[in-house]
Design a protein around this motif. Structure first.
Motif, PDB file in Angstrom:
ATOM      1  N   SER A   8      12.303   8.214  -1.352  1.00  0.00           N
ATOM      2  CA  SER A   8      12.052   8.868  -2.638  1.00  0.00           C
ATOM      3  C   SER A   8      11.944  10.386  -2.530  1.00  0.00           C
ATOM      4  O   SER A   8      11.568  11.040  -3.506  1.00  0.00           O
ATOM      5  CB  SER A   8      10.762   8.305  -3.260  1.00  0.00           C
ATOM      6  OG  SER A   8      10.893   6.934  -3.548  1.00  0.00           O
ATOM      7  N   GLN A  53       9.376  -2.904  -3.944  1.00  0.00           N
ATOM      8  CA  GLN A  53       9.076  -2.809  -5.381  1.00  0.00           C
ATOM      9  C   GLN A  53       8.932  -4.183  -6.035  1.00  0.00           C
ATOM     10  O   GLN A  53       8.422  -4.290  -7.158  1.00  0.00           O
ATOM     11  CB  GLN A  53      10.152  -1.992  -6.104  1.00  0.00           C
ATOM     12  CG  GLN A  53      10.319  -0.591  -5.581  1.00  0.00           C
ATOM     13  CD  GLN A  53       9.008   0.178  -5.528  1.00  0.00           C
ATOM     14  OE1 GLN A  53       8.138  -0.002  -6.385  1.00  0.00           O
ATOM     15  NE2 GLN A  53       8.848   1.028  -4.530  1.00  0.00           N
ATOM     16  N   GLN A  75       9.536   3.628   1.693  1.00  0.00           N
ATOM     17  CA  GLN A  75       9.766   3.984   0.301  1.00  0.00           C
ATOM     18  C   GLN A  75       9.515   5.468   0.064  1.00  0.00           C
ATOM     19  O   GLN A  75      10.233   6.129  -0.689  1.00  0.00           O
ATOM     20  CB  GLN A  75       8.888   3.153  -0.635  1.00  0.00           C
ATOM     21  CG  GLN A  75       9.133   3.442  -2.118  1.00  0.00           C
ATOM     22  CD  GLN A  75      10.571   3.189  -2.535  1.00  0.00           C
ATOM     23  OE1 GLN A  75      11.009   2.053  -2.605  1.00  0.00           O
ATOM     24  NE2 GLN A  75      11.327   4.250  -2.781  1.00  0.00           N
ATOM     25  N   SER A 111       3.369   2.260  -3.575  1.00  0.00           N
ATOM     26  CA  SER A 111       4.307   2.248  -2.447  1.00  0.00           C
ATOM     27  C   SER A 111       4.576   3.659  -1.924  1.00  0.00           C
ATOM     28  O   SER A 111       4.807   3.846  -0.723  1.00  0.00           O
ATOM     29  CB  SER A 111       5.622   1.577  -2.855  1.00  0.00           C
ATOM     30  OG  SER A 111       6.377   2.384  -3.748  1.00  0.00           O
ATOM     31  N   ASP A 131       3.693   3.030   1.711  1.00  0.00           N
ATOM     32  CA  ASP A 131       4.886   2.534   2.388  1.00  0.00           C
ATOM     33  C   ASP A 131       5.756   3.715   2.819  1.00  0.00           C
ATOM     34  O   ASP A 131       6.363   4.385   1.990  1.00  0.00           O
ATOM     35  CB  ASP A 131       5.670   1.592   1.468  1.00  0.00           C
ATOM     36  CG  ASP A 131       6.803   0.883   2.178  1.00  0.00           C
ATOM     37  OD1 ASP A 131       7.850   1.528   2.401  1.00  0.00           O
ATOM     38  OD2 ASP A 131       6.658  -0.305   2.508  1.00  0.00           O
ATOM     39  N   LEU A 183      15.360   2.532  -4.110  1.00  0.00           N
ATOM     40  CA  LEU A 183      14.220   1.722  -4.530  1.00  0.00           C
ATOM     41  C   LEU A 183      14.249   0.426  -3.730  1.00  0.00           C
ATOM     42  O   LEU A 183      15.043  -0.471  -4.007  1.00  0.00           O
ATOM     43  CB  LEU A 183      14.286   1.456  -6.041  1.00  0.00           C
ATOM     44  CG  LEU A 183      14.212   2.726  -6.897  1.00  0.00           C
ATOM     45  CD1 LEU A 183      14.605   2.435  -8.342  1.00  0.00           C
ATOM     46  CD2 LEU A 183      12.814   3.335  -6.834  1.00  0.00           C
ATOM     47  N   LEU A 184      13.393   0.347  -2.743  1.00  0.00           N
ATOM     48  CA  LEU A 184      13.457  -0.700  -1.731  1.00  0.00           C
ATOM     49  C   LEU A 184      12.829  -2.004  -2.227  1.00  0.00           C
ATOM     50  O   LEU A 184      12.096  -2.021  -3.226  1.00  0.00           O
ATOM     51  CB  LEU A 184      12.763  -0.198  -0.468  1.00  0.00           C
ATOM     52  CG  LEU A 184      13.277   1.159   0.065  1.00  0.00           C
ATOM     53  CD1 LEU A 184      12.535   1.547   1.331  1.00  0.00           C
ATOM     54  CD2 LEU A 184      14.780   1.139   0.288  1.00  0.00           C
TER      55      LEU A 184
END
Length: 299
Positions: free
Chosen positions: A149, A257, A145, A138, A142, A253-254
């Motif tokens: 992060s 995950q 994400q 991710s 992504d 943490l979207l």
């Protein structure tokens, strides 16, 4: 908040001494619960109070956190050392087999420990902590994400300690938690306990070294990045029962995950918690306990 849990310092064969909190009968099924950043065993106080009549609950301050030893070298926080601490703690307490529960960084180590296939872990429960393969993919694929992060890159900055000390730990507390939980729900005494832990000599560096030792690749937003080779090689499929409990309002943490999470093991189920954020164990202890207790009792 519930009352103080009994604690003692436990020397480990890995060379550190862990501060460990305990709850429940000594002859009940053992459960090791491991916290995340920037917390301690206190993560579990409200959860523990809801089923400590049924399980032997073992809640360490992981190395670098709380009242446990705080090595200062980044190498002391390599994944193998952190995994070894979990099994060394079980050995020190004469526990042959146990269930493992992890939140945030504790969940990352719990995933990694279970992926070793060690038969001492009977079942695995994860709370808002991504499977390593899904997380790394991710971060490359992504953009949302990856953006969420970027704090990991910031935490790896060697100048961060001086920046946090300059802003003061009360401000750091607010920056750490305000996006994830209503600060009004955190009693002043509880807030001070965390600040006291962070203020111990070397504590800040020790906690941040978890991020600095990690091999997870976090590109900057928009940066072209290749998938790390280990992702292509994959990781073993888990054979033990796995329950993933996820606060769906997690800002770091979207929900990406959870995509494919059912494929990481032979027996994986997911409990989404609507309206709950990243710090689910103390934001929603009733819901977390209701998801955990029957799963742990099925052993």
């Amino acid at each position: 908040m519930s009352g103080e849990l009994p604690q003692r310092r436990v020397p480990l064969s890995t060379g550190i001494t862990m501060n460990v909190a305990f709850a429940g009968p000594d002859d009940a099924p053992p459960v090791v619960l491991v916290h995340g950043f920037p917390e301690s065993h206190r993560t579990w106080r409200e959860v523990a109070a809801r089923f400590d009549d049924r399980f032997r609950l073992i809640m360490p301050d992981l190395r670098g956190f709380g009242q446990s030893d705080r090595p200062q070298d980044v190498a002391a926080y390599a994944a193998e050392a952190l995994i070894a601490d979990i099994f060394a703690l079980a050995d020190a307490l004469n526990i042959d087999r146990f269930a493992l529960v992890g939140h945030d960084w504790g969940g990352a180590i719990a995933w990694a420990a279970a992926l070793r296939g060690d038969l001492r872990i009977e079942r695995l429960a994860i709370i808002n902590s991504p499977h390593p393969l899904i997380f790394q993919r991710s971060l490359i694929e992504d953009e949302a994400q990856r953006a969420g992060s970027q704090y990991i890159r910031a935490f790896r900055d060697p100048k961060l300690e001086s920046g946090i000390e300059a802003m003061g730990f009360p401000t750091f507390f607010e920056k750490s938690f305000s996006k994830h939980v209503d600060l009004a729900k955190i009693p002043a005494e509880e807030r001070q306990r965390y600040i006291d832990d962070w203020s111990r000599p070397g504590a800040l560096t020790a906690m941040l070294n978890w991020y600095r030792a990690s091999h997870i690749v976090v590109p900057t937003p928009g940066e072209h990045a290749s998938m790390p080779a280990w992702v292509g090689r994959g990781v073993p499929k888990l054979k033990i029962p796995v329950r993933v409990i996820w606060g769906m309002e997690d800002k770091a943490l979207l929900p990406v995950q959870l995509e494919g999470i059912g494929e990481v093991g032979d027996d994986v189920d997911v409990f989404p918690l609507k309206g709950v954020g990243h710090f689910a164990p103390w934001e929603a202890p009733d819901q977390v306990s209701e998801a955990l207790a029957p799963f742990l009792a099925a052993a």
